[in-house]
Design an enzyme around this catalytic site. Structure first.
Site, PDB file in Angstrom:
ATOM      1  N   LYS A   1      -7.030 -13.085  -8.357  1.00 24.81           N
ATOM      2  CA  LYS A   1      -8.095 -12.829  -7.219  1.00 24.81           C
ATOM      3  C   LYS A   1      -8.828 -11.707  -8.044  1.00 24.81           C
ATOM      4  CE  LYS A   1      -8.955 -10.986  -2.880  1.00 24.81           C
ATOM      5  NZ  LYS A   1      -8.539 -10.832  -1.522  1.00 24.81           N
TER       6      LYS A   1
ATOM      7  N   LYS B   1       0.907  -1.093   0.093  1.00 27.00           N
ATOM      8  CA  LYS B   1       0.108   0.015   0.038  1.00 27.00           C
ATOM      9  C   LYS B   1       0.943   1.307  -0.028  1.00 27.00           C
ATOM     10  CE  LYS B   1      -4.516  -1.431   1.752  1.00 27.00           C
ATOM     11  NZ  LYS B   1      -5.560  -1.389   2.455  1.00 27.00           N
TER      12      LYS B   1
ATOM     13  N   LYS C   1     -12.249  -5.468  -6.878  1.00 28.18           N
ATOM     14  CA  LYS C   1     -12.867  -4.389  -7.374  1.00 28.18           C
ATOM     15  C   LYS C   1     -11.939  -3.318  -7.527  1.00 28.18           C
ATOM     16  CE  LYS C   1     -14.260  -3.432  -2.237  1.00 28.18           C
ATOM     17  NZ  LYS C   1     -15.018  -4.057  -1.636  1.00 28.18           N
TER      18      LYS C   1
END
Ligand code: TRP
Length: 332
Positions: free
Chosen positions: A196, A114, A199
């Site tokens: 995977k 991140k 969204k």
């Protein structure tokens, strides 16, 4: 009720949940609520670690909450609440900060990933995220925590912190374990079937959202990546796209992979993709209907939120009292 184990899981309100969230997690949570004392939390405070548009966050929090209920989490059986409604989470989080090492947090893979993704905003919250997650779990004396593989390291940290605290004082927290249900389907991207379904994928054809219309769902399945072999056969290595579609079909219908192969033998991919779209549309239709009902009555939704936040707070306060006493904070 008392002897049942406590299960806790959290989900971020950062957008409409995907079919992957549903088949991999939320649908299983629904089954857990009969067997365990179940606690599900919409973790809005975790969402703050990356910049959110306030009105979107607000809307998405209602949405996430309503979706959980629409997916079958029953407020009569499970505790379902919004993280920021229970002040104990941030309070315990501060305390646990003092039992968590800089080195431990520096090793967290998600923090590293991140930080790269949000280079301009590597804030202290992002770094401290796993401590808030530990507080979520430890506050409720949770025994089991259903999580995906990406959260294993965070759960491990929560266990270490619980052990450290228990050893420094006396047993205070239950030491939680991961709960990896039977076969929570691991739904992959429809465009890159080795990854995977997510969204945050830049290509929106890669994921199905629980609120996608039947038309959109059908289109996305029709454009799903497959192969040139033209046989509906389960071979995840060489036919990842078809394997993914078969797993989705299996997760919803309960039919075995062999049965699916037989059923679609001699039929082209077009027919199979339409069949997958049909079962997904059928599965989501009642959820979407229930969702609309819930969202059209915000006051009703808020009443459930409030009642559950109060129940959760009562549990949280018990743990916090113990913790504060042990570490020497004066309580009046
Ligand atoms: N970090 C989790 C995720 O992003 C969400 C989460 C927050 C969570 N608190 C939790 C999951 C406690 C399980 C238990 O998926």
């Amino acid at each position: 009720m008392e002897e049942k184990k406590i299960i806790f899981s959290g989900i971020q309100p950062t957008g409409v949940f995907t079919l992957g969230n549903y088949l991999g997690a939320i649908r299983n949570w629904k089954n857990l609520q009969n067997e365990y004392n179940s606690i599900f939390c919409v973790v809005d405070l975790h969402a703050l670690t990356v910049r959110q548009v306030p009105k979107d966050l607000r809307h998405q929090t209602y949405q996430a909450y309503a979706l959980l209920l629409a997916c079958g989490i029953d407020p009569e059986k499970a505790l379902v609440f919004v993280q920021s409604h229970v002040s104990g989470h941030t309070e315990l989080s501060w305390i646990l900060n003092n039992y968590t090492y800089f080195g431990e947090l520096s090793r967290m893979t998600q923090f590293k990933v991140k930080s790269q993704k949000h280079e301009d905003n590597i804030n202290a919250g992002l770094f401290d995220y796993p401590v808030l997650m530990a507080a979520d779990i430890l506050l409720y004396q949770a025994n089991l925590v259903p999580i995906g593989a990406d959260q294993k390291q965070h759960l491990e940290l929560a266990r270490d912190v619980a052990d450290r605290f228990n050893n420094a004082y006396s047993p205070t927290f239950a030491v939680p374990e991961g709960y990896f249900g039977k076969s929570g389907a691991r739904v992959k991207s429809l465009q890159e079937p080795t990854k995977k379904m997510s969204k945050s994928d830049t290509n929106d054809k890669g994921y199905i959202l629980l609120l996608d219309s039947p038309n959109v769902i059908r289109k996305k399945f029709r454009s799903a990546v497959t192969d040139s072999d033209a046989r509906v056969a389960y071979d995840p290595e060489n036919k990842a796209g078809i394997a993914n579609l078969m797993e989705i079909y299996q997760a919803i219908t309960g039919e075995s992979l062999e049965a699916i192969e037989t059923k679609f033998e001699g039929q082209g991919y077009g027919a199979f993709k339409d069949a997958v779209a049909d079962v997904v549309i059928g599965e989501l239709e009642p959820i979407q209907k229930r969702f609309e009902e819930l969202m059209s009555d915000k006051k009703g939704l808020e009443a459930i939120m409030k009642e559950h936040a109060e129940k959760a707070s009562r549990m949280a306060v018990k743990t916090l009292r113990k913790v504060k006493k042990k570490i020497g904070l004066v309580q009046v």
